[in-house]
Design a protein around this motif. Structure first.
Motif, PDB file in Angstrom:
ATOM      1  N   GLY A  89      -3.764  27.932  23.720  1.00  0.00           N
ATOM      2  CA  GLY A  89      -5.363  28.407  23.778  1.00  0.00           C
ATOM      3  C   GLY A  89      -5.212  28.723  21.976  1.00  0.00           C
ATOM      4  N   GLU A  90      -5.448  29.779  21.624  1.00  0.00           N
ATOM      5  CA  GLU A  90      -5.815  30.532  20.114  1.00  0.00           C
ATOM      6  C   GLU A  90      -4.500  30.248  19.542  1.00  0.00           C
ATOM      7  N   LYS A  91      -4.293  29.418  18.708  1.00  0.00           N
ATOM      8  CA  LYS A  91      -3.266  29.343  17.488  1.00  0.00           C
ATOM      9  C   LYS A  91      -3.352  28.189  16.547  1.00  0.00           C
ATOM     10  N   THR A  92      -2.804  29.005  15.405  1.00  0.00           N
ATOM     11  CA  THR A  92      -2.949  28.208  14.013  1.00  0.00           C
ATOM     12  C   THR A  92      -1.186  27.778  14.214  1.00  0.00           C
ATOM     13  N   PHE A  93      -1.822  26.487  12.986  1.00  0.00           N
ATOM     14  CA  PHE A  93      -0.021  25.415  13.366  1.00  0.00           C
ATOM     15  C   PHE A  93      -0.069  24.667  11.964  1.00  0.00           C
ATOM     16  N   TYR A  94       0.525  23.980  11.981  1.00  0.00           N
ATOM     17  CA  TYR A  94       0.463  22.489  11.426  1.00  0.00           C
ATOM     18  C   TYR A  94       1.432  21.638  11.256  1.00  0.00           C
ATOM     19  N   THR A  95       0.311  20.489  11.255  1.00  0.00           N
ATOM     20  CA  THR A  95       0.526  19.337  11.961  1.00  0.00           C
ATOM     21  C   THR A  95      -0.046  17.949  10.005  1.00  0.00           C
ATOM     22  N   THR A 114       0.669  -1.275   0.257  1.00  0.00           N
ATOM     23  CA  THR A 114      -0.344   0.497   0.142  1.00  0.00           C
ATOM     24  C   THR A 114       0.857   1.336  -0.229  1.00  0.00           C
ATOM     25  N   LYS A 115       0.435   1.975  -1.008  1.00  0.00           N
ATOM     26  CA  LYS A 115       1.246   3.570  -0.850  1.00  0.00           C
ATOM     27  C   LYS A 115       0.513   3.782   0.481  1.00  0.00           C
ATOM     28  N   ILE A 116       1.743   4.929   1.542  1.00  0.00           N
ATOM     29  CA  ILE A 116       0.461   5.365   2.361  1.00  0.00           C
ATOM     30  C   ILE A 116       2.010   7.039   1.774  1.00  0.00           C
ATOM     31  N   TYR A 117       0.686   8.562   2.152  1.00  0.00           N
ATOM     32  CA  TYR A 117       1.198   9.495   2.054  1.00  0.00           C
ATOM     33  C   TYR A 117       0.942   9.831   3.403  1.00  0.00           C
ATOM     34  N   ALA A 118       1.236  11.258   3.435  1.00  0.00           N
ATOM     35  CA  ALA A 118       1.788  11.748   4.961  1.00  0.00           C
ATOM     36  C   ALA A 118       0.610  13.399   4.221  1.00  0.00           C
ATOM     37  N   VAL A 119      -0.340  13.955   4.815  1.00  0.00           N
ATOM     38  CA  VAL A 119      -1.159  14.537   4.810  1.00  0.00           C
ATOM     39  C   VAL A 119      -1.476  16.151   5.695  1.00  0.00           C
ATOM     40  N   ILE A 120      -1.077  17.366   4.846  1.00  0.00           N
ATOM     41  CA  ILE A 120      -0.713  18.150   6.350  1.00  0.00           C
ATOM     42  C   ILE A 120      -1.209  19.224   5.759  1.00  0.00           C
ATOM     43  N   PHE A 121      -1.787  19.450   7.186  1.00  0.00           N
ATOM     44  CA  PHE A 121      -3.620  20.059   8.400  1.00  0.00           C
ATOM     45  C   PHE A 121      -2.461  21.181   8.195  1.00  0.00           C
ATOM     46  N   GLN A 122      -3.144  22.525   8.165  1.00  0.00           N
ATOM     47  CA  GLN A 122      -3.324  23.640   8.445  1.00  0.00           C
ATOM     48  C   GLN A 122      -4.351  23.497   9.603  1.00  0.00           C
ATOM     49  N   ALA A 123      -4.184  23.647  11.150  1.00  0.00           N
ATOM     50  CA  ALA A 123      -5.215  23.612  12.201  1.00  0.00           C
ATOM     51  C   ALA A 123      -5.467  25.146  13.168  1.00  0.00           C
ATOM     52  N   THR A 124      -6.267  25.255  13.647  1.00  0.00           N
ATOM     53  CA  THR A 124      -6.610  26.426  14.106  1.00  0.00           C
ATOM     54  C   THR A 124      -7.321  25.952  15.137  1.00  0.00           C
TER      55      THR A 124
END
Length: 114
Positions: free
Chosen positions: A87-93, A27-37
């Motif tokens: 608390g309130e913050k924007t980050f990538y995961t 199986t091909k596995i990918y990484a999904v990069i999200f912008q989260a708040t």
């Protein structure tokens, strides 16, 4: 002979990437990069796909892989279980994505059997 092998190699690689997955094939596995708040309570408030990468390439270049809404919902549910500091913050995961399991976001690629 080497020239003919090199000419066939790209076609073989392309075929390997488009062949249908079936039991026994890796199986091909990918990484999904999200912008989260997060909100003031440190809970994920919004989640947006930033890009999808192929970790096996060794780069962070985006690949053209569509992530279904069901997968984003699964990732949101998984991330909602955590409370993030500050608390309130924007980050990538990121989470790992297996197209064969489009509703599972808690994949550990070390445990996926090829």
């Amino acid at each position: 002979m080497l020239a003919s092998m090199l000419a066939v190699l790209p076609a073989g690689i392309a075929f390997a990437d488009i062949r249908p997955a079936s039991p026994g094939l890796p199986t091909k596995i990918y990484a999904v990069i999200f912008q989260a708040t997060t909100n003031a309570a440190g809970k994920v408030q919004s989640l947006q796909v930033s890009k999808v990468i192929d970790p096996t390439t060794g780069t962070t270049d985006a690949v053209d892989v569509r992530v279904p809404a069901a997968y984003v919902d699964a990732a949101r549910a998984m991330l909602a279980k955590k409370t993030y500091p500050d608390g309130e913050k924007t980050f990538y995961t990121y989470t790992f994505y297996d197209p064969m399991h489009p509703t599972v976001a808690d994949i550990d690629p070390r445990k996926v059997k090829p």
